[in-house]
Scaffold this motif. Sequence first.
Motif, mmCIF file in Angstrom:
data_model
loop_
_atom_site.group_PDB
_atom_site.id
_atom_site.type_symbol
_atom_site.label_atom_id
_atom_site.label_comp_id
_atom_site.label_asym_id
_atom_site.label_seq_id
_atom_site.Cartn_x
_atom_site.Cartn_y
_atom_site.Cartn_z
ATOM 1 N N ASP A 102 -1.824 6.710 -2.905
ATOM 2 C CA ASP A 102 -0.438 6.454 -2.502
ATOM 3 C C ASP A 102 -0.055 5.012 -2.823
ATOM 4 O O ASP A 102 -0.833 4.090 -2.598
ATOM 5 N N GLY A 103 1.153 4.840 -3.344
ATOM 6 C CA GLY A 103 1.657 3.505 -3.646
ATOM 7 C C GLY A 103 1.174 2.948 -4.974
ATOM 8 O O GLY A 103 1.416 1.781 -5.279
ATOM 9 N N VAL A 104 0.466 3.771 -5.782
ATOM 10 C CA VAL A 104 -0.119 3.295 -7.042
ATOM 11 C C VAL A 104 0.255 4.245 -8.177
ATOM 12 O O VAL A 104 -0.010 5.438 -8.106
ATOM 13 N N LYS A 105 0.873 3.709 -9.231
ATOM 14 C CA LYS A 105 1.240 4.525 -10.391
ATOM 15 C C LYS A 105 0.056 4.762 -11.320
ATOM 16 O O LYS A 105 -0.141 5.863 -11.826
ATOM 17 N N ASN A 106 -0.718 3.716 -11.611
ATOM 18 C CA ASN A 106 -1.839 3.800 -12.555
ATOM 19 C C ASN A 106 -3.056 3.087 -12.004
ATOM 20 O O ASN A 106 -2.938 1.985 -11.469
ATOM 21 N N ILE A 107 -4.211 3.725 -12.159
ATOM 22 C CA ILE A 107 -5.470 3.112 -11.755
ATOM 23 C C ILE A 107 -6.286 2.872 -13.015
ATOM 24 O O ILE A 107 -6.516 3.793 -13.802
ATOM 25 N N GLU A 134 3.793 -10.790 -16.587
ATOM 26 C CA GLU A 134 4.644 -9.906 -17.391
ATOM 27 C C GLU A 134 5.634 -9.116 -16.528
ATOM 28 O O GLU A 134 6.405 -8.317 -17.043
ATOM 29 N N GLY A 135 5.553 -9.290 -15.196
ATOM 30 C CA GLY A 135 6.500 -8.634 -14.301
ATOM 31 C C GLY A 135 5.986 -7.365 -13.635
ATOM 32 O O GLY A 135 6.732 -6.698 -12.920
ATOM 33 N N ALA A 136 4.727 -7.013 -13.847
ATOM 34 C CA ALA A 136 4.165 -5.806 -13.232
ATOM 35 C C ALA A 136 3.723 -6.090 -11.797
ATOM 36 O O ALA A 136 3.393 -7.228 -11.441
ATOM 37 N N LYS A 137 3.721 -5.037 -10.988
ATOM 38 C CA LYS A 137 3.194 -5.129 -9.620
ATOM 39 C C LYS A 137 1.733 -4.688 -9.677
ATOM 40 O O LYS A 137 1.439 -3.547 -10.057
ATOM 41 N N GLN A 156 -1.993 -7.937 -4.952
ATOM 42 C CA GLN A 156 -2.520 -7.343 -3.724
ATOM 43 C C GLN A 156 -4.028 -7.129 -3.933
ATOM 44 O O GLN A 156 -4.433 -6.590 -4.961
ATOM 45 N N VAL A 157 -4.838 -7.548 -2.953
ATOM 46 C CA VAL A 157 -6.292 -7.552 -3.141
ATOM 47 C C VAL A 157 -6.997 -6.931 -1.940
ATOM 48 O O VAL A 157 -6.663 -7.208 -0.789
ATOM 49 N N MET A 158 -8.010 -6.100 -2.230
ATOM 50 C CA MET A 158 -8.917 -5.599 -1.196
ATOM 51 C C MET A 158 -10.336 -5.726 -1.715
ATOM 52 O O MET A 158 -10.604 -5.433 -2.882
ATOM 53 N N SER A 159 -11.242 -6.164 -0.826
ATOM 54 C CA SER A 159 -12.630 -6.391 -1.219
ATOM 55 C C SER A 159 -13.550 -6.305 -0.004
ATOM 56 O O SER A 159 -13.168 -6.700 1.091
ATOM 57 N N MET A 160 -14.754 -5.821 -0.236
ATOM 58 C CA MET A 160 -15.786 -5.867 0.801
ATOM 59 C C MET A 160 -16.048 -7.317 1.206
ATOM 60 O O MET A 160 -16.425 -7.600 2.339
ATOM 61 N N ASP A 198 3.678 -0.076 -3.846
ATOM 62 C CA ASP A 198 4.436 0.062 -5.091
ATOM 63 C C ASP A 198 3.782 -0.623 -6.291
ATOM 64 O O ASP A 198 4.424 -1.400 -7.000
ATOM 65 N N LEU A 199 2.525 -0.324 -6.524
ATOM 66 C CA LEU A 199 1.817 -0.945 -7.646
ATOM 67 C C LEU A 199 2.067 -0.203 -8.950
ATOM 68 O O LEU A 199 2.027 1.017 -8.996
ATOM 69 N N ASP A 200 2.287 -0.973 -10.001
ATOM 70 C CA ASP A 200 2.307 -0.393 -11.345
ATOM 71 C C ASP A 200 0.869 -0.110 -11.785
ATOM 72 O O ASP A 200 0.589 0.917 -12.388
ATOM 73 N N TYR A 201 -0.037 -1.050 -11.463
ATOM 74 C CA TYR A 201 -1.444 -0.910 -11.831
ATOM 75 C C TYR A 201 -2.339 -1.388 -10.706
ATOM 76 O O TYR A 201 -2.130 -2.466 -10.158
ATOM 77 N N LEU A 202 -3.345 -0.586 -10.397
ATOM 78 C CA LEU A 202 -4.432 -1.000 -9.518
ATOM 79 C C LEU A 202 -5.663 -1.151 -10.403
ATOM 80 O O LEU A 202 -6.106 -0.187 -11.032
#
Length: 188
Positions: free
Chosen positions: A12-17, A43-46, A87-91, A123-127
């Motif tokens: 959810d919230g992610v267009k491309n992984i 370049e303007g991507a989320k 936006q960042v998540m990490s152990m 609303d991420l373009d790329y994760l």
Amino acid sequence: ARTAAQGKMSVDGVKNIVAVASGKGGVGKSTVTANLALALVAEGAKIGVLDADIYGPSQPQMLGIPHEKPTADEKNRIFPLKTHGVQVMSMGFLVDEDSPVIWRGPMVMKALVQFLGETLWQDLDYLLLDLPPGTGDAQLTIVQQVSLSGAVIVTTPQDIALLDARKGLQMFRKTEVPILGIVENMSY
């Protein structure tokens, strides 16, 4: 998280992984991931980065937020930290940086899927997934269970690194994940 058409998990919230992978450690995969994230933001991507290297999380340090801690909502879903527009998540946010994570494979797989599905990406373009090095259980779990838009392979010019990079390339090909590119790092 939800199940995509091919039976794989989408987020959810992610267009491309996009997975960023390497056949071996020490080739600069995490540095390439951080630089790619910042370049895409420019370049303007989320953009989001999930540091999926449970045993050696380095994105908190790479992105300049090593001592931050995420918060959660009432359903225990995690809010990713934000830095430099990423936006960042990490152990690395959840354990002491001097303490090793001593987990067996099933715990690692559960943590990876939980990080993907229970982080409140917005609303991420790329994760970008900064995968652990190699082609073991953690990497296979990601490519088999997650709906990836593509993969980037990072290597160095040495013969052994290139040999290991080819193994990673084959893993993605066998699981029908498109290869977006190969980065030969530390060439000069």
